[in-house]
Scaffold this active site. Structure first.
Site, PDB file in Angstrom:
ATOM      1  N   CYS A   1       0.563  -1.290  -0.056  1.00  0.00           N
ATOM      2  CA  CYS A   1       0.036  -0.087  -0.098  1.00  0.00           C
ATOM      3  C   CYS A   1       0.770   1.171  -0.009  1.00  0.00           C
ATOM      4  O   CYS A   1       1.566   1.678  -1.091  1.00  0.00           O
ATOM      5  CB  CYS A   1      -0.857  -0.145   1.125  1.00  0.00           C
ATOM      6  SG  CYS A   1      -2.498   1.089   0.947  1.00  0.00           S
TER       7      CYS A   1
ATOM      8  N   HIS B   1      -3.622  -4.964   0.747  1.00  0.00           N
ATOM      9  CA  HIS B   1      -3.064  -5.506   2.270  1.00  0.00           C
ATOM     10  C   HIS B   1      -3.346  -6.936   2.496  1.00  0.00           C
ATOM     11  O   HIS B   1      -3.961  -7.574   3.103  1.00  0.00           O
ATOM     12  CB  HIS B   1      -3.778  -5.036   3.238  1.00  0.00           C
ATOM     13  CG  HIS B   1      -3.388  -3.489   3.616  1.00  0.00           C
ATOM     14  ND1 HIS B   1      -2.571  -2.922   4.247  1.00  0.00           N
ATOM     15  CD2 HIS B   1      -4.177  -2.209   2.815  1.00  0.00           C
ATOM     16  CE1 HIS B   1      -2.542  -1.555   4.126  1.00  0.00           C
ATOM     17  NE2 HIS B   1      -3.265  -1.174   3.253  1.00  0.00           N
TER      18      HIS B   1
ATOM     19  N   GLU C   1      -1.675  -8.754   4.291  1.00  0.00           N
ATOM     20  CA  GLU C   1      -1.590  -8.959   5.549  1.00  0.00           C
ATOM     21  C   GLU C   1      -2.757  -9.208   6.367  1.00  0.00           C
ATOM     22  O   GLU C   1      -2.790  -9.699   7.454  1.00  0.00           O
ATOM     23  CB  GLU C   1      -0.327  -8.193   6.268  1.00  0.00           C
ATOM     24  CG  GLU C   1      -1.017  -6.931   6.712  1.00  0.00           C
ATOM     25  CD  GLU C   1      -1.041  -5.840   5.616  1.00  0.00           C
ATOM     26  OE1 GLU C   1      -1.610  -4.722   5.738  1.00  0.00           O
ATOM     27  OE2 GLU C   1      -1.076  -6.296   4.415  1.00  0.00           O
TER      28      GLU C   1
END
Length: 266
Positions: A112, A226, A228
């Site tokens: 990002c 994202h 994660e």
């Protein structure tokens, strides 16, 4: 010993006195300890000297997402709209760190804001509010959205380059389909792609969603979403960190071998 993976921090004001702190989301800590199989090392937003002092000891680098935006002076852009969060301390740290990591072949995964930093560090520019541009989607999710599954859930598909580095990192099914479903939590995005970057994924409105560093000595990938947030339930998100972790382990093995040879020669 596990590979040492640096995680970029932001400088943020905490507490009733607004004391400056250096912080990174726990999601990055957990994903480094999880599928990346590394030891997380938080890198403070402490300025340019950090790259020379810490990078030789690192086996990988994650550039994190953040609410703050890259200062437009670094890419000759117009001033941000009033109220837009900035973090010059982070910019002063990460931009030279990115260039040094690429030069030294340290595996790099930019997420990002991290991908936006990667583009700026190598000479690209940014659109500051994609949602205000004609024919473009709103890629942002309100930061005050109280429902986590809405805030971080899949927002749209991206088309991926089937022969690219990202395609090699994700699952065979995604590679064959040539597409991924991703979340979307950003206002800024790539405007002018840096000369050393190659686009590898695109949103339906043409926004660049992933890049690789051309002719990089090591793993060097940026994604605008994202992974994660959902690696525990999404196979493609996990696969990206698996690939990054393997690159970090290989870098550590090579670094240890070089250190051993140097010691033997003394």
């Amino acid at each position: 010993m596990r590979p040492l993976v640096g995680i970029s921090c932001c400088q943020k004001a905490f507490g009733i006195f607004g004391t400056p702190n250096h912080a990174a989301s726990d999601t990055y800590i957990r994903v480094v300890r999880g599928p990346a199989h590394g030891t997380p090392v938080l890198l403070p937003a402490a300025g340019e000297d950090l790259s020379g002092e810490l990078l030789p000891h690192l086996d990988g680098l994650i550039l994190t997402g953040s609410r703050s935006n890259v200062w437009p002076g670094f890419y000759d852009g117009p001033a941000h709209a009033e109220g837009t969060p900035e973090d010059r301390y982070r910019d002063d740290t990460t931009l030279p760190l990115i260039r040094a990591a690429i030069d030294q072949g340290v595996p790099l995964l930019a997420i990002c804001r991290g991908m936006q930093e990667l583009n700026v560090a190598l000479g690209g520019s940014l659109d500051q509010r994609i949602q205000d541009l004609p024919g473009r989607m709103d890629h942002s999710t309100p930061s005050d959205q109280p429902i986590p599954k809405v805030r971080t859930g899949k927002a749209h598909a991206v088309r991926i380059e089937r022969d690219g580095a990202l395609a090699q990192a994700v699952t065979p099914a995604a590679r064959l389909a040539g597409r991924l479903s991703v979340n979307s939590l950003h206002n800024q995005g790539v405007q002018r792609l840096a000369p050393r970057l190659v686009a590898e994924a695109w949103a339906p409105d043409g926004t660049i969603e992933a890049v690789r560093v051309d002719s990089a000595r090591g793993f060097a990938l940026g994604v605008q979403w994202h992974p994660e947030y959902d690696w525990e339930r999404d196979a493609d998100s996990r696969a990206i960190f698996d690939a990054f972790g393997r690159a970090c382990a290989a870098h550590r093995a090579a670094r240890c071998t070089q250190a051993g040879l140097a010691q033997a020669a003394e």
